[in-house]
Design a protein around this motif. Structure first.
Motif, PDB file in Angstrom:
ATOM      1  N   ILE A 149       0.906  -1.140   0.159  1.00  0.00           N
ATOM      2  CA  ILE A 149       0.027  -0.082   0.132  1.00  0.00           C
ATOM      3  C   ILE A 149       0.875   1.249  -0.073  1.00  0.00           C
ATOM      4  CG2 ILE A 149      -1.663   1.464   1.383  1.00  0.00           C
ATOM      5  CD1 ILE A 149      -2.923  -1.350   2.434  1.00  0.00           C
ATOM      6  N   SER A 150       0.443   2.081  -0.863  1.00  0.00           N
ATOM      7  CA  SER A 150       1.112   3.496  -0.742  1.00  0.00           C
ATOM      8  C   SER A 150      -0.507   4.519  -0.507  1.00  0.00           C
ATOM      9  CB  SER A 150       1.720   4.008  -2.130  1.00  0.00           C
ATOM     10  OG  SER A 150       2.053   5.514  -1.781  1.00  0.00           O
ATOM     11  N   ALA A 151      -0.046   5.250   0.632  1.00  0.00           N
ATOM     12  CA  ALA A 151      -1.221   5.946   1.094  1.00  0.00           C
ATOM     13  C   ALA A 151      -1.015   7.589   0.681  1.00  0.00           C
ATOM     14  CB  ALA A 151      -1.684   5.531   2.408  1.00  0.00           C
ATOM     15  N   LEU A 152      -1.809   8.407   0.262  1.00  0.00           N
ATOM     16  CA  LEU A 152      -1.866   9.810   0.150  1.00  0.00           C
ATOM     17  C   LEU A 152      -2.801  10.418   1.043  1.00  0.00           C
ATOM     18  CD1 LEU A 152      -1.577  10.386  -3.770  1.00  0.00           C
ATOM     19  CD2 LEU A 152       0.244   9.884  -2.032  1.00  0.00           C
ATOM     20  N   LEU A 153      -2.184  10.106   2.526  1.00  0.00           N
ATOM     21  CA  LEU A 153      -3.196  10.762   3.328  1.00  0.00           C
ATOM     22  C   LEU A 153      -2.823  12.052   3.936  1.00  0.00           C
ATOM     23  CD1 LEU A 153      -3.597   7.194   5.305  1.00  0.00           C
ATOM     24  CD2 LEU A 153      -5.138   8.475   3.513  1.00  0.00           C
ATOM     25  N   GLU A 154      -1.798  12.187   4.944  1.00  0.00           N
ATOM     26  CA  GLU A 154      -1.361  13.266   5.720  1.00  0.00           C
ATOM     27  C   GLU A 154       0.086  13.404   4.909  1.00  0.00           C
ATOM     28  OE1 GLU A 154      -1.373  12.780   9.982  1.00  0.00           O
ATOM     29  OE2 GLU A 154      -3.648  12.452   9.894  1.00  0.00           O
ATOM     30  N   LEU A 155       0.034  14.158   3.896  1.00  0.00           N
ATOM     31  CA  LEU A 155       1.415  14.264   3.013  1.00  0.00           C
ATOM     32  C   LEU A 155       2.269  15.063   3.997  1.00  0.00           C
ATOM     33  CD1 LEU A 155      -0.306  15.610  -0.283  1.00  0.00           C
ATOM     34  CD2 LEU A 155       0.600  13.100   0.306  1.00  0.00           C
ATOM     35  N   GLY A 156       3.443  14.127   3.865  1.00  0.00           N
ATOM     36  CA  GLY A 156       4.772  14.602   4.623  1.00  0.00           C
ATOM     37  C   GLY A 156       4.709  14.594   5.987  1.00  0.00           C
ATOM     38  N   ALA A 157       3.778  13.685   6.552  1.00  0.00           N
ATOM     39  CA  ALA A 157       3.479  13.487   8.063  1.00  0.00           C
ATOM     40  C   ALA A 157       4.897  13.136   8.676  1.00  0.00           C
ATOM     41  CB  ALA A 157       2.413  12.669   8.385  1.00  0.00           C
ATOM     42  N   GLY A 158       5.730  12.186   7.845  1.00  0.00           N
ATOM     43  CA  GLY A 158       6.842  11.859   8.345  1.00  0.00           C
ATOM     44  C   GLY A 158       8.187  12.295   7.887  1.00  0.00           C
ATOM     45  N   PHE A 159       8.089  13.627   7.464  1.00  0.00           N
ATOM     46  CA  PHE A 159       9.076  14.218   7.212  1.00  0.00           C
ATOM     47  C   PHE A 159       9.796  14.875   8.473  1.00  0.00           C
ATOM     48  CE2 PHE A 159       8.845  15.783   2.445  1.00  0.00           C
ATOM     49  CZ  PHE A 159       8.497  14.418   1.943  1.00  0.00           C
ATOM     50  N   ASN A 160      11.127  15.004   8.218  1.00  0.00           N
ATOM     51  CA  ASN A 160      12.008  15.573   9.211  1.00  0.00           C
ATOM     52  C   ASN A 160      12.371  16.948   8.535  1.00  0.00           C
ATOM     53  OD1 ASN A 160      14.098  16.552  10.815  1.00  0.00           O
ATOM     54  ND2 ASN A 160      14.615  14.650  11.774  1.00  0.00           N
ATOM     55  N   TYR A 161      11.970  17.890   9.282  1.00  0.00           N
ATOM     56  CA  TYR A 161      12.088  19.228   8.805  1.00  0.00           C
ATOM     57  C   TYR A 161      13.625  19.676   8.900  1.00  0.00           C
ATOM     58  CZ  TYR A 161       7.195  20.416   8.485  1.00  0.00           C
ATOM     59  OH  TYR A 161       5.987  20.534   7.992  1.00  0.00           O
ATOM     60  N   GLN A 162      14.574  18.791   9.735  1.00  0.00           N
ATOM     61  CA  GLN A 162      15.863  19.532   9.514  1.00  0.00           C
ATOM     62  C   GLN A 162      16.733  18.948   8.518  1.00  0.00           C
ATOM     63  OE1 GLN A 162      16.832  21.837  11.842  1.00  0.00           O
ATOM     64  NE2 GLN A 162      14.641  21.520  12.554  1.00  0.00           N
ATOM     65  N   TYR A 163      16.089  17.825   7.833  1.00  0.00           N
ATOM     66  CA  TYR A 163      16.682  17.149   6.768  1.00  0.00           C
ATOM     67  C   TYR A 163      16.569  17.776   5.517  1.00  0.00           C
ATOM     68  CZ  TYR A 163      17.252  12.823   9.815  1.00  0.00           C
ATOM     69  OH  TYR A 163      17.658  12.096  10.486  1.00  0.00           O
ATOM     70  N   THR A 164      17.222  17.421   4.563  1.00  0.00           N
ATOM     71  CA  THR A 164      17.286  18.134   3.252  1.00  0.00           C
ATOM     72  C   THR A 164      15.905  17.195   2.423  1.00  0.00           C
ATOM     73  OG1 THR A 164      18.836  16.600   2.021  1.00  0.00           O
ATOM     74  CG2 THR A 164      19.671  18.552   3.032  1.00  0.00           C
ATOM     75  N   GLY A 165      15.637  17.490   1.379  1.00  0.00           N
ATOM     76  CA  GLY A 165      14.432  16.922   0.576  1.00  0.00           C
ATOM     77  C   GLY A 165      14.915  15.706   0.245  1.00  0.00           C
ATOM     78  N   ILE A 166      16.328  15.571  -0.243  1.00  0.00           N
ATOM     79  CA  ILE A 166      16.946  14.037  -0.743  1.00  0.00           C
ATOM     80  C   ILE A 166      16.909  13.108   0.589  1.00  0.00           C
ATOM     81  CG2 ILE A 166      18.884  13.060  -1.381  1.00  0.00           C
ATOM     82  CD1 ILE A 166      17.633  14.357  -3.765  1.00  0.00           C
ATOM     83  N   GLU A 167      17.277  13.612   1.638  1.00  0.00           N
ATOM     84  CA  GLU A 167      17.386  12.745   2.810  1.00  0.00           C
ATOM     85  C   GLU A 167      15.749  12.391   3.225  1.00  0.00           C
ATOM     86  OE1 GLU A 167      21.429  14.720   5.020  1.00  0.00           O
ATOM     87  OE2 GLU A 167      19.411  15.607   5.211  1.00  0.00           O
ATOM     88  N   ASN A 168      14.870  13.368   3.071  1.00  0.00           N
ATOM     89  CA  ASN A 168      13.629  12.950   3.348  1.00  0.00           C
ATOM     90  C   ASN A 168      13.102  11.853   2.471  1.00  0.00           C
ATOM     91  OD1 ASN A 168      12.275  14.162   5.790  1.00  0.00           O
ATOM     92  ND2 ASN A 168      13.100  16.109   5.065  1.00  0.00           N
ATOM     93  N   VAL A 169      13.349  12.026   1.157  1.00  0.00           N
ATOM     94  CA  VAL A 169      12.992  10.872   0.080  1.00  0.00           C
ATOM     95  C   VAL A 169      13.369   9.679   0.815  1.00  0.00           C
ATOM     96  CG1 VAL A 169      13.321   9.910  -2.123  1.00  0.00           C
ATOM     97  CG2 VAL A 169      12.943  12.557  -2.098  1.00  0.00           C
ATOM     98  N   TYR A 170      14.823   9.617   0.844  1.00  0.00           N
ATOM     99  CA  TYR A 170      15.114   8.227   1.594  1.00  0.00           C
ATOM    100  C   TYR A 170      14.313   7.840   2.760  1.00  0.00           C
ATOM    101  CZ  TYR A 170      18.903   7.899  -1.907  1.00  0.00           C
ATOM    102  OH  TYR A 170      19.663   7.751  -2.912  1.00  0.00           O
ATOM    103  N   LEU A 171      14.229   8.882   3.769  1.00  0.00           N
ATOM    104  CA  LEU A 171      13.548   8.206   5.124  1.00  0.00           C
ATOM    105  C   LEU A 171      11.924   7.875   4.793  1.00  0.00           C
ATOM    106  CD1 LEU A 171      13.374   8.433   8.089  1.00  0.00           C
ATOM    107  CD2 LEU A 171      12.562  10.940   7.669  1.00  0.00           C
ATOM    108  N   GLN A 172      11.279   8.472   3.823  1.00  0.00           N
ATOM    109  CA  GLN A 172       9.956   8.198   3.600  1.00  0.00           C
ATOM    110  C   GLN A 172       9.810   6.902   2.906  1.00  0.00           C
ATOM    111  OE1 GLN A 172       7.935  10.035   5.463  1.00  0.00           O
ATOM    112  NE2 GLN A 172       6.699  10.369   3.772  1.00  0.00           N
ATOM    113  N   GLY A 173      10.992   6.558   1.867  1.00  0.00           N
ATOM    114  CA  GLY A 173      10.921   5.264   1.324  1.00  0.00           C
ATOM    115  C   GLY A 173      11.164   4.266   2.243  1.00  0.00           C
TER     116      GLY A 173
END
Length: 423
Positions: free
Chosen positions: A89-113
Protein backbone atom coordinates in the motif's frame (compact mmCIF):
# COMPACT_ATOMS: atom_id res chain seq x y z
CA UNK A 1 -7.38 -14.14 -3.19
CA UNK A 2 -9.33 -12.02 -5.70
CA UNK A 3 -9.84 -9.31 -3.08
CA UNK A 4 -7.10 -6.75 -2.54
CA UNK A 5 -8.78 -5.67 0.70
CA UNK A 6 -11.34 -7.50 2.81
CA UNK A 7 -13.02 -5.68 5.69
CA UNK A 8 -15.06 -7.89 8.04
CA UNK A 9 -17.18 -6.45 10.87
CA UNK A 10 -14.63 -3.73 11.56
CA UNK A 11 -15.35 -1.29 14.35
CA UNK A 12 -13.37 1.42 16.13
CA UNK A 13 -14.13 2.89 19.54
CA UNK A 14 -12.47 5.77 21.35
CA UNK A 15 -12.68 6.71 25.01
CA UNK A 16 -13.58 10.34 25.57
CA UNK A 17 -12.37 11.13 29.08
CA UNK A 18 -14.05 13.67 31.33
CA UNK A 19 -10.67 14.97 32.58
CA UNK A 20 -6.95 14.17 32.74
CA UNK A 21 -7.56 12.67 36.15
CA UNK A 22 -10.13 10.32 34.70
CA UNK A 23 -7.65 9.29 31.99
CA UNK A 24 -5.01 8.55 34.66
CA UNK A 25 -7.41 6.50 36.80
CA UNK A 26 -8.44 4.41 33.84
CA UNK A 27 -4.82 3.87 32.74
CA UNK A 28 -3.87 2.39 36.12
CA UNK A 29 -6.85 0.06 36.16
CA UNK A 30 -9.22 1.95 38.45
CA UNK A 31 -12.67 1.44 36.93
CA UNK A 32 -15.37 3.92 37.91
CA UNK A 33 -18.63 4.82 36.27
CA UNK A 34 -18.55 8.09 34.42
CA UNK A 35 -14.80 8.29 33.80
CA UNK A 36 -15.35 8.43 30.06
CA UNK A 37 -17.86 8.20 27.25
CA UNK A 38 -17.42 5.75 24.37
CA UNK A 39 -17.35 7.20 20.87
CA UNK A 40 -18.03 4.74 18.05
CA UNK A 41 -16.03 6.09 15.11
CA UNK A 42 -16.87 2.98 13.06
CA UNK A 43 -19.48 0.28 13.65
CA UNK A 44 -19.62 -3.15 11.97
CA UNK A 45 -18.17 -2.20 8.57
CA UNK A 46 -18.16 -4.96 5.94
CA UNK A 47 -16.65 -4.20 2.56
CA UNK A 48 -14.51 -5.98 -0.04
CA UNK A 49 -12.37 -4.35 -2.73
CA UNK A 50 -11.33 -6.50 -5.66
CA UNK A 51 -7.92 -6.29 -7.27
CA UNK A 52 -7.87 -3.69 -10.02
CA UNK A 53 -10.98 -1.85 -8.77
CA UNK A 54 -11.17 1.87 -8.18
CA UNK A 55 -13.47 2.33 -5.21
CA UNK A 56 -14.71 5.61 -3.78
CA UNK A 57 -15.59 6.27 -0.16
CA UNK A 58 -17.82 9.28 0.44
CA UNK A 59 -19.59 10.80 3.41
CA UNK A 60 -19.92 13.98 5.43
CA UNK A 61 -17.27 15.16 7.88
CA UNK A 62 -17.25 12.79 10.84
CA UNK A 63 -18.55 9.87 8.79
CA UNK A 64 -15.50 7.74 9.61
CA UNK A 65 -13.68 7.89 6.27
CA UNK A 66 -10.28 8.87 7.66
CA UNK A 67 -10.57 6.37 10.51
CA UNK A 68 -11.25 3.56 8.04
CA UNK A 69 -8.29 4.57 5.87
CA UNK A 70 -5.98 4.63 8.89
CA UNK A 71 -7.11 1.12 9.80
CA UNK A 72 -6.48 -0.10 6.24
CA UNK A 73 -2.98 1.43 6.22
CA UNK A 74 -2.15 0.07 9.67
CA UNK A 75 -1.83 3.46 11.37
CA UNK A 76 -4.42 2.41 13.95
CA UNK A 77 -5.86 -0.96 14.92
CA UNK A 78 -9.59 -1.75 14.89
CA UNK A 79 -11.44 -2.35 18.14
CA UNK A 80 -13.44 -5.14 16.51
CA UNK A 81 -13.45 -7.24 13.35
CA UNK A 82 -10.58 -8.03 11.06
CA UNK A 83 -8.87 -6.69 7.96
CA UNK A 84 -7.09 -8.65 5.22
CA UNK A 85 -4.81 -6.82 2.76
CA UNK A 86 -3.15 -8.46 -0.25
CA UNK A 87 -0.62 -6.05 -1.74
CA UNK A 88 1.79 -3.24 -0.89
CA UNK A 89 0.00 0.00 0.00
CA UNK A 90 0.96 3.58 -0.68
CA UNK A 91 -1.30 6.09 1.03
CA UNK A 92 -1.72 9.76 0.17
CA UNK A 93 -3.26 10.73 3.49
CA UNK A 94 -1.41 13.30 5.60
CA UNK A 95 1.21 14.32 3.05
CA UNK A 96 4.66 14.72 4.55
CA UNK A 97 3.56 13.54 7.99
CA UNK A 98 6.83 11.61 8.43
CA UNK A 99 9.15 14.31 7.09
CA UNK A 100 11.99 15.59 9.27
CA UNK A 101 12.14 19.37 8.86
CA UNK A 102 15.88 19.44 9.62
CA UNK A 103 16.69 17.03 6.78
CA UNK A 104 17.10 18.02 3.13
CA UNK A 105 14.55 17.00 0.55
CA UNK A 106 16.77 14.18 -0.70
CA UNK A 107 17.29 12.87 2.83
CA UNK A 108 13.53 12.91 3.40
CA UNK A 109 12.95 10.96 0.19
CA UNK A 110 15.14 8.16 1.58
CA UNK A 111 13.52 8.47 5.00
CA UNK A 112 9.98 8.19 3.57
CA UNK A 113 10.91 5.35 1.26
CA UNK A 114 12.44 3.39 4.13
CA UNK A 115 9.32 3.95 6.25
CA UNK A 116 7.17 2.57 3.43
CA UNK A 117 9.36 -0.53 3.25
CA UNK A 118 11.79 0.05 0.37
CA UNK A 119 15.51 -0.70 0.39
CA UNK A 120 18.02 2.04 -0.40
CA UNK A 121 18.63 0.45 -3.81
CA UNK A 122 14.90 0.49 -4.65
CA UNK A 123 14.65 4.14 -3.61
CA UNK A 124 17.64 5.09 -5.74
CA UNK A 125 16.03 3.37 -8.75
CA UNK A 126 12.96 5.61 -8.28
CA UNK A 127 14.83 8.80 -7.33
CA UNK A 128 14.90 10.41 -10.78
CA UNK A 129 11.17 9.85 -11.25
CA UNK A 130 10.43 11.31 -7.81
CA UNK A 131 12.53 14.44 -8.33
CA UNK A 132 11.21 14.96 -11.86
CA UNK A 133 7.62 14.69 -10.63
CA UNK A 134 8.18 17.06 -7.68
CA UNK A 135 9.98 19.57 -9.94
CA UNK A 136 11.37 21.76 -7.15
CA UNK A 137 14.87 22.09 -8.60
CA UNK A 138 17.90 22.51 -6.34
CA UNK A 139 15.68 22.98 -3.30
CA UNK A 140 15.85 19.19 -2.89
CA UNK A 141 19.34 19.78 -1.43
CA UNK A 142 18.04 22.30 1.13
CA UNK A 143 16.45 21.57 4.54
CA UNK A 144 12.70 21.03 4.28
CA UNK A 145 12.13 23.77 6.89
CA UNK A 146 13.05 26.28 4.14
CA UNK A 147 10.35 25.04 1.76
CA UNK A 148 7.17 26.83 0.89
CA UNK A 149 4.00 24.86 1.62
CA UNK A 150 3.66 24.23 -2.12
CA UNK A 151 7.14 22.73 -2.46
CA UNK A 152 6.58 20.62 0.64
CA UNK A 153 3.41 18.93 -0.63
CA UNK A 154 4.85 18.50 -4.13
CA UNK A 155 7.79 16.51 -2.78
CA UNK A 156 5.63 14.51 -0.37
CA UNK A 157 3.17 13.67 -3.14
CA UNK A 158 5.97 12.74 -5.53
CA UNK A 159 7.46 10.29 -3.02
CA UNK A 160 4.11 8.65 -2.25
CA UNK A 161 2.92 8.22 -5.84
CA UNK A 162 6.17 7.09 -7.51
CA UNK A 163 6.94 3.98 -5.48
CA UNK A 164 4.84 1.68 -7.70
CA UNK A 165 2.41 0.34 -5.09
CA UNK A 166 -0.13 -2.43 -5.71
CA UNK A 167 -2.77 -0.52 -3.74
CA UNK A 168 -3.03 3.28 -3.80
CA UNK A 169 -5.08 5.16 -1.22
CA UNK A 170 -5.89 8.79 -2.00
CA UNK A 171 -7.56 11.06 0.57
CA UNK A 172 -8.22 14.54 -0.88
CA UNK A 173 -4.57 14.69 -1.99
CA UNK A 174 -5.17 15.40 -5.68
CA UNK A 175 -5.99 19.04 -4.93
CA UNK A 176 -2.45 19.95 -3.81
CA UNK A 177 -0.23 22.50 -5.57
CA UNK A 178 -1.09 24.73 -8.51
CA UNK A 179 -3.33 23.79 -11.43
CA UNK A 180 -0.42 22.41 -13.48
CA UNK A 181 0.75 20.15 -10.68
CA UNK A 182 -2.85 19.02 -10.08
CA UNK A 183 -3.07 18.09 -13.76
CA UNK A 184 0.10 16.02 -13.40
CA UNK A 185 -1.34 14.30 -10.32
CA UNK A 186 -4.56 13.36 -12.13
CA UNK A 187 -2.55 12.05 -15.10
CA UNK A 188 -0.61 9.80 -12.72
CA UNK A 189 -3.87 8.71 -11.13
CA UNK A 190 -5.27 7.76 -14.55
CA UNK A 191 -2.05 5.91 -15.36
CA UNK A 192 -2.53 3.81 -12.22
CA UNK A 193 -6.05 2.94 -13.37
CA UNK A 194 -4.80 1.87 -16.81
CA UNK A 195 -2.17 -0.35 -15.15
CA UNK A 196 -4.90 -2.13 -13.20
CA UNK A 197 -3.82 -0.93 -9.75
CA UNK A 198 -6.27 -1.15 -6.88
CA UNK A 199 -7.29 2.39 -5.83
CA UNK A 200 -9.28 3.69 -2.89
CA UNK A 201 -10.36 7.26 -3.56
CA UNK A 202 -11.79 9.48 -0.82
CA UNK A 203 -12.88 12.95 -1.85
CA UNK A 204 -15.51 15.63 -1.36
CA UNK A 205 -15.19 16.28 -5.10
CA UNK A 206 -18.17 14.20 -6.19
CA UNK A 207 -17.46 14.92 -9.86
CA UNK A 208 -14.10 13.16 -9.59
CA UNK A 209 -15.67 10.29 -7.66
CA UNK A 210 -18.26 9.87 -10.41
CA UNK A 211 -15.63 10.05 -13.13
CA UNK A 212 -12.98 7.71 -11.74
CA UNK A 213 -14.66 5.16 -9.49
CA UNK A 214 -16.12 1.78 -10.44
CA UNK A 215 -17.97 1.47 -7.17
CA UNK A 216 -18.66 3.68 -4.15
CA UNK A 217 -19.32 3.10 -0.44
CA UNK A 218 -21.29 5.69 1.52
CA UNK A 219 -20.45 6.18 5.21
CA UNK A 220 -22.50 8.20 7.67
CA UNK A 221 -21.68 8.70 11.36
CA UNK A 222 -19.56 5.58 11.49
CA UNK A 223 -22.04 3.32 9.71
CA UNK A 224 -22.01 1.97 6.19
CA UNK A 225 -25.25 3.17 4.62
CA UNK A 226 -24.86 1.37 1.31
CA UNK A 227 -22.56 0.57 -1.62
CA UNK A 228 -23.19 0.62 -5.34
CA UNK A 229 -22.65 2.60 -8.54
CA UNK A 230 -21.22 6.13 -8.24
CA UNK A 231 -24.49 7.70 -9.42
CA UNK A 232 -26.67 5.73 -6.99
CA UNK A 233 -24.41 6.52 -4.03
CA UNK A 234 -24.06 10.20 -4.95
CA UNK A 235 -27.86 10.43 -5.15
CA UNK A 236 -28.09 8.89 -1.68
CA UNK A 237 -25.36 11.24 -0.43
CA UNK A 238 -27.48 14.17 -1.61
CA UNK A 239 -30.20 12.92 0.72
CA UNK A 240 -27.68 12.68 3.58
CA UNK A 241 -26.58 16.26 2.93
CA UNK A 242 -30.24 17.28 3.17
CA UNK A 243 -30.47 15.39 6.47
CA UNK A 244 -33.09 13.05 5.00
CA UNK A 245 -31.28 9.78 5.75
CA UNK A 246 -31.30 8.57 9.33
CA UNK A 247 -27.98 7.99 11.08
CA UNK A 248 -28.52 4.31 11.83
CA UNK A 249 -26.74 1.59 9.91
CA UNK A 250 -28.43 0.60 6.68
CA UNK A 251 -31.36 2.98 7.19
CA UNK A 252 -32.91 4.66 4.18
CA UNK A 253 -34.87 7.89 4.35
CA UNK A 254 -37.19 9.43 1.82
CA UNK A 255 -36.33 12.46 -0.24
CA UNK A 256 -37.22 15.84 1.21
CA UNK A 257 -39.53 17.45 -1.30
CA UNK A 258 -40.09 21.17 -1.52
CA UNK A 259 -43.30 22.36 0.10
CA UNK A 260 -44.56 25.92 0.53
CA UNK A 261 -45.92 24.97 3.96
CA UNK A 262 -42.66 23.70 5.49
CA UNK A 263 -39.62 25.47 6.86
CA UNK A 264 -36.93 25.06 4.21
CA UNK A 265 -33.69 26.23 5.80
CA UNK A 266 -33.64 23.52 8.47
CA UNK A 267 -32.64 21.03 5.75
CA UNK A 268 -29.41 22.91 4.96
CA UNK A 269 -26.07 23.33 6.72
CA UNK A 270 -25.35 27.03 7.12
CA UNK A 271 -21.82 28.40 6.86
CA UNK A 272 -20.59 28.96 10.46
CA UNK A 273 -18.66 31.99 9.13
CA UNK A 274 -21.80 33.49 7.59
CA UNK A 275 -21.59 37.27 7.13
CA UNK A 276 -25.05 38.68 7.90
CA UNK A 277 -25.94 42.37 7.82
CA UNK A 278 -28.56 44.95 6.78
CA UNK A 279 -30.56 47.89 8.12
CA UNK A 280 -33.41 45.70 9.43
CA UNK A 281 -36.20 47.03 7.20
CA UNK A 282 -36.68 43.46 5.95
CA UNK A 283 -35.63 39.98 7.10
CA UNK A 284 -34.91 36.88 5.07
CA UNK A 285 -36.86 34.39 7.18
CA UNK A 286 -36.36 31.30 5.01
CA UNK A 287 -34.46 30.05 1.98
CA UNK A 288 -33.66 26.90 0.02
CA UNK A 289 -32.25 25.38 -3.14
CA UNK A 290 -34.49 22.97 -5.06
CA UNK A 291 -33.32 20.56 -7.76
CA UNK A 292 -35.27 19.68 -10.89
CA UNK A 293 -36.89 16.72 -9.10
CA UNK A 294 -38.28 19.02 -6.43
CA UNK A 295 -35.83 17.97 -3.71
CA UNK A 296 -34.34 20.36 -1.19
CA UNK A 297 -30.60 19.93 -1.71
CA UNK A 298 -27.22 21.65 -1.70
CA UNK A 299 -25.92 19.33 -4.46
CA UNK A 300 -26.83 20.12 -8.06
CA UNK A 301 -25.97 18.13 -11.18
CA UNK A 302 -24.34 20.15 -13.94
CA UNK A 303 -26.74 20.72 -16.84
CA UNK A 304 -29.84 20.27 -14.68
CA UNK A 305 -32.42 22.88 -13.74
CA UNK A 306 -32.55 24.22 -10.18
CA UNK A 307 -34.28 26.98 -8.21
CA UNK A 308 -33.05 29.34 -5.50
CA UNK A 309 -35.80 30.59 -3.19
CA UNK A 310 -35.82 33.23 -0.48
CA UNK A 311 -38.73 34.22 1.77
CA UNK A 312 -38.62 37.80 3.04
CA UNK A 313 -40.67 39.49 5.78
CA UNK A 314 -40.96 43.29 5.45
CA UNK A 315 -41.03 45.45 8.58
CA UNK A 316 -41.80 48.75 6.86
CA UNK A 317 -42.93 50.12 3.51
CA UNK A 318 -40.39 49.52 0.74
CA UNK A 319 -41.36 50.85 -2.64
CA UNK A 320 -39.02 48.84 -4.86
CA UNK A 321 -37.50 45.78 -3.16
CA UNK A 322 -34.80 43.90 -5.07
CA UNK A 323 -34.07 40.22 -4.49
CA UNK A 324 -30.61 38.86 -5.35
CA UNK A 325 -28.37 35.81 -5.45
CA UNK A 326 -24.64 35.40 -6.13
CA UNK A 327 -22.31 32.44 -6.59
CA UNK A 328 -18.60 32.71 -5.87
CA UNK A 329 -15.87 30.09 -5.86
CA UNK A 330 -13.97 28.99 -2.75
CA UNK A 331 -11.22 31.49 -3.60
CA UNK A 332 -13.74 34.31 -3.09
CA UNK A 333 -14.17 35.27 -6.75
CA UNK A 334 -17.69 36.22 -7.84
CA UNK A 335 -18.67 33.83 -10.63
CA UNK A 336 -22.26 34.70 -11.47
CA UNK A 337 -25.49 35.98 -10.04
CA UNK A 338 -28.61 37.95 -10.80
CA UNK A 339 -31.36 40.01 -9.23
CA UNK A 340 -34.94 40.95 -9.90
CA UNK A 341 -33.96 44.38 -11.25
CA UNK A 342 -31.62 42.88 -13.86
CA UNK A 343 -34.27 40.31 -14.76
CA UNK A 344 -36.86 43.14 -15.02
CA UNK A 345 -39.24 41.31 -12.69
CA UNK A 346 -42.26 43.47 -11.77
CA UNK A 347 -42.61 43.75 -7.97
CA UNK A 348 -45.32 45.63 -6.12
CA UNK A 349 -44.36 47.86 -3.16
CA UNK A 350 -43.96 45.82 0.04
CA UNK A 351 -45.93 47.01 3.06
CA UNK A 352 -45.19 46.33 6.70
CA UNK A 353 -46.03 42.70 7.50
CA UNK A 354 -45.91 41.54 3.88
CA UNK A 355 -44.07 38.32 3.06
CA UNK A 356 -42.64 37.83 -0.43
CA UNK A 357 -41.04 34.72 -1.94
CA UNK A 358 -38.46 35.27 -4.69
CA UNK A 359 -37.59 32.36 -7.00
CA UNK A 360 -34.72 32.17 -9.47
CA UNK A 361 -34.81 29.14 -11.78
CA UNK A 362 -31.97 28.38 -14.19
CA UNK A 363 -29.76 25.65 -15.67
CA UNK A 364 -26.57 24.80 -13.78
CA UNK A 365 -23.70 25.66 -16.14
CA UNK A 366 -20.91 25.96 -13.58
CA UNK A 367 -18.11 23.42 -13.64
CA UNK A 368 -18.14 20.62 -11.12
CA UNK A 369 -16.82 21.82 -7.77
CA UNK A 370 -17.66 23.74 -4.61
CA UNK A 371 -19.30 27.18 -4.53
CA UNK A 372 -20.69 29.62 -1.97
CA UNK A 373 -24.20 31.01 -2.40
CA UNK A 374 -25.23 34.44 -1.10
CA UNK A 375 -28.74 35.93 -1.10
CA UNK A 376 -30.12 39.31 -0.15
CA UNK A 377 -32.98 41.77 -0.23
CA UNK A 378 -31.89 45.26 -1.22
CA UNK A 379 -33.23 48.45 -2.77
CA UNK A 380 -32.14 51.66 -4.44
CA UNK A 381 -33.06 55.04 -2.93
CA UNK A 382 -31.83 58.25 -4.58
CA UNK A 383 -29.31 56.25 -6.59
CA UNK A 384 -27.82 54.57 -3.51
CA UNK A 385 -27.96 50.82 -2.89
CA UNK A 386 -29.61 50.03 0.45
CA UNK A 387 -29.12 46.58 1.98
CA UNK A 388 -32.16 45.53 3.99
CA UNK A 389 -30.84 42.03 4.75
CA UNK A 390 -27.95 40.10 3.22
CA UNK A 391 -26.76 36.56 3.97
CA UNK A 392 -23.25 36.50 2.51
CA UNK A 393 -21.59 33.11 1.87
CA UNK A 394 -24.68 31.43 3.24
CA UNK A 395 -24.57 27.91 1.77
CA UNK A 396 -22.01 25.59 0.21
CA UNK A 397 -23.36 24.36 -3.12
CA UNK A 398 -21.69 21.28 -4.65
CA UNK A 399 -21.92 20.91 -8.42
CA UNK A 400 -21.57 17.34 -9.69
CA UNK A 401 -20.24 16.89 -13.20
CA UNK A 402 -18.95 14.01 -15.31
CA UNK A 403 -17.67 16.44 -17.96
CA UNK A 404 -15.86 19.65 -17.12
CA UNK A 405 -14.78 22.01 -19.87
CA UNK A 406 -12.09 24.71 -19.63
CA UNK A 407 -12.66 27.68 -17.34
CA UNK A 408 -15.45 28.62 -14.96
CA UNK A 409 -18.55 27.52 -16.83
CA UNK A 410 -19.71 25.28 -19.67
CA UNK A 411 -20.82 26.93 -22.93
CA UNK A 412 -22.74 23.72 -23.76
CA UNK A 413 -21.12 23.49 -27.17
CA UNK A 414 -22.41 21.23 -29.92
CA UNK A 415 -19.40 19.81 -31.76
CA UNK A 416 -18.95 18.25 -35.15
CA UNK A 417 -15.86 17.00 -36.95
CA UNK A 418 -16.11 16.16 -40.66
CA UNK A 419 -13.46 14.28 -42.54
CA UNK A 420 -12.79 15.79 -45.95
CA UNK A 421 -11.30 13.26 -48.29
CA UNK A 422 -8.35 14.61 -50.26
CA UNK A 423 -7.61 14.08 -53.89
Amino acid sequence: MDDAIRIEHVGKEYKLYKSNKARLLDSIGIRRAGLYETHHALSDINFNIKKGETVGIIGTNGAGKSTLLKIITGVITPSAGRLLVDGRISALLELGAGFNYQYTGIENVYLQGTMIGFSREEIEAKLDDILSFADIGDFVYQPVKMYSSGMFVRLAFAVAINIDPEILIVDEALSVGDVFFQSKCYSKFEEFKRLGKTIIFVSHDLSSVSRYCDRVMLLHKGHKLDEGSPKAMIDMFKKVLSESVAAGAGSRGKEVKFSEKDTWKEHFTVNPELNEYGNGAATIVDYCVVDESGNLTSTIEKGSSFTIKSKVLFHELIEQPIFTFTFKNIKGVDITGSNTMIEQTPIEPAKQGDVYVASFTQSMSLQGGEYLLSISCTGIINGEVIVYHRLYDLLNISVISTKNTVGLYDMDSETEVVRLRGA
